[in-house]
Scaffold this motif. Structure first.
Motif, PDB file in Angstrom:
ATOM      1  N   SER A   1      41.955 -33.805 -59.378  1.00 14.00           N
ATOM      2  CA  SER A   1      41.376 -35.076 -59.339  1.00 14.00           C
ATOM      3  C   SER A   1      41.676 -35.514 -57.809  1.00 14.00           C
ATOM      4  O   SER A   1      40.885 -36.477 -57.444  1.00 14.00           O
ATOM      5  CB  SER A   1      41.821 -36.256 -59.989  1.00 14.00           C
ATOM      6  N   GLN A   2      42.517 -34.905 -56.844  1.00 12.38           N
ATOM      7  CA  GLN A   2      42.810 -35.396 -55.729  1.00 12.38           C
ATOM      8  C   GLN A   2      41.551 -35.431 -54.537  1.00 12.38           C
ATOM      9  O   GLN A   2      41.621 -36.378 -53.985  1.00 12.38           O
ATOM     10  CB  GLN A   2      43.999 -34.703 -55.051  1.00 12.38           C
ATOM     11  N   PRO A   3      40.632 -34.331 -54.735  1.00 11.82           N
ATOM     12  CA  PRO A   3      39.499 -34.638 -53.677  1.00 11.82           C
ATOM     13  C   PRO A   3      38.516 -35.963 -53.926  1.00 11.82           C
ATOM     14  O   PRO A   3      38.480 -36.571 -52.727  1.00 11.82           O
ATOM     15  CB  PRO A   3      38.321 -33.425 -54.339  1.00 11.82           C
TER      16      PRO A   3
ATOM     17  N   VAL B   1      34.328 -31.434 -49.904  1.00 10.88           N
ATOM     18  CA  VAL B   1      34.671 -30.845 -48.747  1.00 10.88           C
ATOM     19  C   VAL B   1      35.436 -29.686 -49.142  1.00 10.88           C
ATOM     20  O   VAL B   1      36.581 -29.620 -49.670  1.00 10.88           O
ATOM     21  CB  VAL B   1      35.385 -31.823 -47.839  1.00 10.88           C
ATOM     22  N   ARG B   2      35.187 -28.430 -48.418  1.00  9.01           N
ATOM     23  CA  ARG B   2      35.871 -26.984 -48.765  1.00  9.01           C
ATOM     24  C   ARG B   2      36.869 -26.660 -47.400  1.00  9.01           C
ATOM     25  O   ARG B   2      36.353 -26.989 -46.656  1.00  9.01           O
ATOM     26  CB  ARG B   2      34.869 -25.880 -48.871  1.00  9.01           C
ATOM     27  N   PRO B   3      38.073 -26.494 -48.063  1.00  8.72           N
ATOM     28  CA  PRO B   3      38.902 -26.011 -46.811  1.00  8.72           C
ATOM     29  C   PRO B   3      38.694 -24.746 -46.008  1.00  8.72           C
ATOM     30  O   PRO B   3      37.924 -23.801 -46.611  1.00  8.72           O
ATOM     31  CB  PRO B   3      40.213 -25.904 -47.638  1.00  8.72           C
ATOM     32  N   GLU B   4      38.624 -24.683 -45.082  1.00  8.82           N
ATOM     33  CA  GLU B   4      38.398 -23.537 -44.160  1.00  8.82           C
ATOM     34  C   GLU B   4      39.727 -22.551 -44.078  1.00  8.82           C
ATOM     35  O   GLU B   4      40.982 -22.907 -44.803  1.00  8.82           O
ATOM     36  CB  GLU B   4      38.221 -23.711 -42.805  1.00  8.82           C
ATOM     37  N   ALA B   5      39.591 -21.268 -43.730  1.00  7.51           N
ATOM     38  CA  ALA B   5      40.982 -20.178 -43.904  1.00  7.51           C
ATOM     39  C   ALA B   5      41.116 -19.795 -42.331  1.00  7.51           C
ATOM     40  O   ALA B   5      39.893 -19.788 -41.570  1.00  7.51           O
ATOM     41  CB  ALA B   5      40.563 -19.277 -44.860  1.00  7.51           C
ATOM     42  N   GLU B   6      42.295 -19.435 -42.099  1.00 10.04           N
ATOM     43  CA  GLU B   6      42.629 -18.686 -40.978  1.00 10.04           C
ATOM     44  C   GLU B   6      43.383 -17.247 -41.442  1.00 10.04           C
ATOM     45  O   GLU B   6      44.680 -17.482 -41.943  1.00 10.04           O
ATOM     46  CB  GLU B   6      43.312 -19.248 -39.930  1.00 10.04           C
ATOM     47  N   GLY B   7      42.603 -16.199 -41.388  1.00 10.25           N
ATOM     48  CA  GLY B   7      43.335 -15.023 -41.990  1.00 10.25           C
ATOM     49  C   GLY B   7      43.114 -15.373 -43.589  1.00 10.25           C
ATOM     50  O   GLY B   7      42.332 -15.803 -44.098  1.00 10.25           O
ATOM     51  N   LYS B   8      44.393 -15.284 -44.266  1.00 14.65           N
ATOM     52  CA  LYS B   8      44.713 -15.345 -45.601  1.00 14.65           C
ATOM     53  C   LYS B   8      45.209 -16.821 -46.101  1.00 14.65           C
ATOM     54  O   LYS B   8      45.501 -16.824 -47.281  1.00 14.65           O
ATOM     55  CB  LYS B   8      45.507 -14.280 -46.317  1.00 14.65           C
ATOM     56  N   MET B   9      45.312 -17.536 -45.002  1.00 15.50           N
ATOM     57  CA  MET B   9      45.845 -18.914 -45.144  1.00 15.50           C
ATOM     58  C   MET B   9      44.985 -20.044 -45.166  1.00 15.50           C
ATOM     59  O   MET B   9      44.018 -19.744 -44.324  1.00 15.50           O
ATOM     60  CB  MET B   9      47.097 -19.232 -44.303  1.00 15.50           C
ATOM     61  N   MET B  10      44.852 -20.728 -46.273  1.00 16.16           N
ATOM     62  CA  MET B  10      43.935 -21.910 -46.122  1.00 16.16           C
ATOM     63  C   MET B  10      44.456 -23.023 -45.116  1.00 16.16           C
ATOM     64  O   MET B  10      45.641 -23.294 -44.791  1.00 16.16           O
ATOM     65  CB  MET B  10      43.778 -22.653 -47.465  1.00 16.16           C
TER      66      MET B  10
ATOM     67  N   GLY C   1      42.646 -35.989 -45.527  1.00 11.65           N
ATOM     68  CA  GLY C   1      42.097 -36.692 -46.429  1.00 11.65           C
ATOM     69  C   GLY C   1      42.274 -38.272 -45.972  1.00 11.65           C
ATOM     70  O   GLY C   1      42.699 -38.475 -44.958  1.00 11.65           O
ATOM     71  N   ALA C   2      42.074 -39.056 -47.042  1.00 12.94           N
ATOM     72  CA  ALA C   2      42.421 -40.559 -46.752  1.00 12.94           C
ATOM     73  C   ALA C   2      43.675 -40.929 -45.907  1.00 12.94           C
ATOM     74  O   ALA C   2      44.729 -40.227 -46.341  1.00 12.94           O
ATOM     75  CB  ALA C   2      42.228 -41.406 -47.992  1.00 12.94           C
ATOM     76  N   GLY C   3      43.946 -41.794 -45.012  1.00 14.41           N
ATOM     77  CA  GLY C   3      44.982 -42.000 -43.965  1.00 14.41           C
ATOM     78  C   GLY C   3      45.464 -40.823 -43.485  1.00 14.41           C
ATOM     79  O   GLY C   3      46.848 -40.888 -42.821  1.00 14.41           O
ATOM     80  N   GLY C   4      44.717 -39.993 -43.207  1.00  8.80           N
ATOM     81  CA  GLY C   4      45.087 -38.898 -42.027  1.00  8.80           C
ATOM     82  C   GLY C   4      45.948 -37.970 -42.855  1.00  8.80           C
ATOM     83  O   GLY C   4      46.658 -37.231 -42.113  1.00  8.80           O
ATOM     84  N   VAL C   5      46.303 -37.851 -44.256  1.00  8.90           N
ATOM     85  CA  VAL C   5      47.106 -36.957 -44.955  1.00  8.90           C
ATOM     86  C   VAL C   5      46.451 -35.555 -45.301  1.00  8.90           C
ATOM     87  O   VAL C   5      45.426 -35.670 -45.888  1.00  8.90           O
ATOM     88  CB  VAL C   5      47.652 -37.600 -46.110  1.00  8.90           C
ATOM     89  N   PRO C   6      46.985 -34.510 -44.646  1.00  3.40           N
ATOM     90  CA  PRO C   6      46.263 -33.204 -45.079  1.00  3.40           C
ATOM     91  C   PRO C   6      46.794 -32.779 -46.428  1.00  3.40           C
ATOM     92  O   PRO C   6      47.800 -33.099 -46.784  1.00  3.40           O
ATOM     93  CB  PRO C   6      46.892 -32.146 -43.842  1.00  3.40           C
ATOM     94  N   PHE C   7      45.708 -32.254 -47.050  1.00  3.31           N
ATOM     95  CA  PHE C   7      45.900 -31.835 -48.595  1.00  3.31           C
ATOM     96  C   PHE C   7      44.873 -30.618 -48.862  1.00  3.31           C
ATOM     97  O   PHE C   7      43.989 -30.392 -48.215  1.00  3.31           O
ATOM     98  CB  PHE C   7      45.600 -33.340 -49.361  1.00  3.31           C
ATOM     99  N   LEU C   8      45.493 -30.194 -50.021  1.00  2.00           N
ATOM    100  CA  LEU C   8      44.542 -29.080 -50.673  1.00  2.00           C
ATOM    101  C   LEU C   8      44.730 -29.215 -52.021  1.00  2.00           C
ATOM    102  O   LEU C   8      45.562 -29.892 -52.945  1.00  2.00           O
ATOM    103  CB  LEU C   8      45.251 -27.656 -50.348  1.00  2.00           C
ATOM    104  N   SER C   9      43.448 -28.853 -52.799  1.00  4.15           N
ATOM    105  CA  SER C   9      43.538 -29.096 -54.141  1.00  4.15           C
ATOM    106  C   SER C   9      42.467 -27.805 -54.718  1.00  4.15           C
ATOM    107  O   SER C   9      41.472 -27.477 -54.122  1.00  4.15           O
ATOM    108  CB  SER C   9      42.847 -30.184 -54.576  1.00  4.15           C
ATOM    109  N   MET C  10      43.037 -27.303 -55.980  1.00  2.00           N
ATOM    110  CA  MET C  10      41.927 -26.404 -56.438  1.00  2.00           C
ATOM    111  C   MET C  10      40.750 -26.826 -56.833  1.00  2.00           C
ATOM    112  O   MET C  10      39.535 -26.435 -57.091  1.00  2.00           O
ATOM    113  CB  MET C  10      42.692 -25.888 -57.818  1.00  2.00           C
ATOM    114  N   GLY C  11      40.668 -28.279 -56.882  1.00  5.98           N
ATOM    115  CA  GLY C  11      39.300 -28.967 -57.143  1.00  5.98           C
ATOM    116  C   GLY C  11      38.256 -28.792 -55.997  1.00  5.98           C
ATOM    117  O   GLY C  11      37.079 -28.972 -55.983  1.00  5.98           O
ATOM    118  N   GLN C  12      39.030 -28.342 -54.794  1.00 10.05           N
ATOM    119  CA  GLN C  12      38.136 -27.979 -53.555  1.00 10.05           C
ATOM    120  C   GLN C  12      37.378 -26.622 -53.583  1.00 10.05           C
ATOM    121  O   GLN C  12      36.535 -26.367 -52.879  1.00 10.05           O
ATOM    122  CB  GLN C  12      39.066 -28.268 -52.357  1.00 10.05           C
ATOM    123  N   LEU C  13      37.880 -25.835 -54.502  1.00  9.25           N
ATOM    124  CA  LEU C  13      37.344 -24.405 -54.590  1.00  9.25           C
ATOM    125  C   LEU C  13      36.318 -24.102 -55.607  1.00  9.25           C
ATOM    126  O   LEU C  13      36.124 -22.930 -55.886  1.00  9.25           O
ATOM    127  CB  LEU C  13      38.717 -23.519 -54.779  1.00  9.25           C
ATOM    128  N   VAL C  14      36.410 -25.073 -56.583  1.00 13.15           N
ATOM    129  CA  VAL C  14      35.447 -24.826 -57.639  1.00 13.15           C
ATOM    130  C   VAL C  14      34.513 -25.790 -57.865  1.00 13.15           C
ATOM    131  O   VAL C  14      34.542 -26.974 -57.116  1.00 13.15           O
ATOM    132  CB  VAL C  14      36.396 -24.937 -58.941  1.00 13.15           C
TER     133      VAL C  14
END
Length: 324
Positions: free
Chosen positions: A116-118, A126-135, A140-153
Motif C-alpha cells: 500500500s506504500q505507493p 510510478v515504476r522504479p528504474e534499474a541500473e544493471g540488476k539493481m532497482m 516519495g513524499a517528504g523526499g524519502v526514497p522507497f520501494l514496494s512490490m506495489g510498484q511492479l504489479v
C-alpha cells in the motif's frame, strides 16, 4: 532558514539519495554528500549544484562533507502479529518523521501480498528504474526514497507467490541502489511467516518496532511478533499503541472504542520501551489516502509521529554495549 522541508526537497531534486545527514541551524546548513563513482570534475559540479540549491532555499552558509564510503543500510522492522492495526501508516510516517529530523532514511514496503506504500507515499503508478540488476528507489513524499512490490504489479493484481519467490522479491527491494541511505524502515506483512523468516536469514534488522491497538486480542497477536523477534535475537526497539482514543470532530468528546493504555501496560509488563500512541483520527486516513502523510505537516498528529521517530533514532544511535 525556517523551512527545513523546502531545503531538503531542493537538495533531493538535485542529488537524490546522495545527500544525507541534513541539518539546519538558523541559516547554516550541513550535510554529507556521497560522491561514490564520480570523477573529479563531476564531484566539483555536484558539490556546486548542492550549494546553489541550498542558497536558493535560503541558506547563508553551506557545509558539505564528501564521502565515497559504501554504506550498508541498517534495517528497522515495523511489525505486528495481525493485520489492520495501521502498520503501513506507521511505517510511512516514521520514515518521513526521521527524514524531517535530518536522518538519511529509506522505506521498503515488504508486504508482498498487500502493498500500500505507493498510495501512501503519493507516487502510485510510478515504476522504479534499474541500473544493471539493481532497482533505483523512487522518491516519495517528504523526499524519502522507497520501494514496494506495489510498484511492479498492476493495481489490484493479486500476488500468488510461494515463500521462496516472496523472499527473493524482498531481497530485490532491500538490495537496491540506496546510495547514501543509512537507515531503511521495513514495513513487514502481518504475522510471522515466510517474509519475516527470509528477512531474518538474509537481511537481519538492527531492531523491530511492534505496533498494536489497545484491545486485548491485538495485544495477544503483538506478543507473538515480540516472541518471534526475541527467538531470532532481533532486539525490540519498542511498542507503539495505534488508534488510541477517538476525538469526535463534532462534539469534541474523547472516547476509546478499542480500549485505552493496553499497549503501554503490556510494554511495562514485558520490560520493553513504550514509544508512544497515535490517536484514531479521520485526518490520518484522509491525508494517507491523498498521498500526503500527516508527518509532513504540523500539529498534534505530526508531533506524535516525530516523538516516536526521535525515540527510535535515539535507540539506533545508542551504543549497543550500553544499557538501554
Amino acid at each position: 532558514m525556517s523551512d527545513f522541508n523546502a531545503f531538503y526537497d531542493a537538495i533531493v531534486a538535485v542529488v537524490g539519495t546522495r545527500a544525507s545527514g541534513v541539518k539546519v541551524v538558523d541559516d547554516a546548513v550541513s550535510l554529507m554528500l556521497d560522491v561514490s563513482g564520480l570523477n573529479a570534475d563531476d564531484r566539483v559540479q555536484i558539490e556546486a549544484d548542492v550549494r546553489e540549491a541550498a542558497e536558493r532555499a535560503g541558506a547563508q552558509s553551506v557545509r558539505i562533507m564528501l564521502t565515497a564510503e559504501r554504506i550498508t543500510p541498517r534495517l528497522i522492522a515495523v511489525a505486528s502479529g495481525k493485520g489492520g492495526v495501521g502498520k503501513s501508516t506507521l511505517s510511512t510516517n516514521l520514515a518521513i518523521a526521521m527524514a524531517r529530523a535530518g536522518r538519511s532514511v529509506g522505506l521498503v514496503d515488504a508486504d508482498i501480498y498487500g502493498p500500500s506504500q505507493p498510495r501512501l507515499m503519493g507516487v502510485e503508478g510510478v515504476r522504479p528504474e534499474a541500473e544493471g540488476k539493481m532497482m533505483i528507489p523512487v522518491m516519495g513524499a517528504g523526499g524519502v526514497p522507497f520501494l514496494s512490490m506495489g510498484q511492479l504489479v498492476k493495481p489490484g493484481q493479486a500476488v500468488a507467490w510461494r515463500g521462496p519467490m516472496a523472499g527473493n522479491a524482498l531481497s530485490q527491494l532491500v538490495d537496491a541502489k540506496w546510495g547514501n541511505v543509512r537507515d531503511i524502515v521495513v514495513d513487514l506483512p502481518p504475522g510471522t511467516g515466510d517474509i519475516q523468516l527470509s528477512m531474518i536469514q538474509k537481511h537481519k534488522p538492527v531492531g523491530a518496532v511492534i505496533i498494536s491497538t489497545p484491545q486485548d486480542l491485538a495485544l495477544i497477536d503483538a506478543m507473538r511478533a515480540i516472541n518471534f523477534f526475541d527467538t531470532a535475537k532481533v532486539p525490540i526497539i519498542g511498542l507503539v499503541e495505534n488508534m488510541a482514543g477517538y476525538l469526535c470532530p463534532h462534539c469534541g468528546e474523547m472516547s476509546d472504542p478499542f480500549g485505552s493504555g493496553g499497549a503501554e501496560a503490556a510494554a511495562i509488563e514485558l520490560g520493553i520501551p513504550f514509544l508512544g500512541r497515535i490517536p484514531l483520527d479521520i485526518k490520518i486516513r484522509m491525508a494517507s489516502d491523498a498521498g500526503t502523510p500527516p508527518a509532513l505537516g504540523d500539529g498534534a498528529i505530526s508531533d506524535a509521529y516525530a516523538a516516536i521517530a526521535h525515540k527510535v533514532a535515539a535507540w539506533i544511535d545508542l551504543p549497543k554495549d550500553s544499557p538501554a
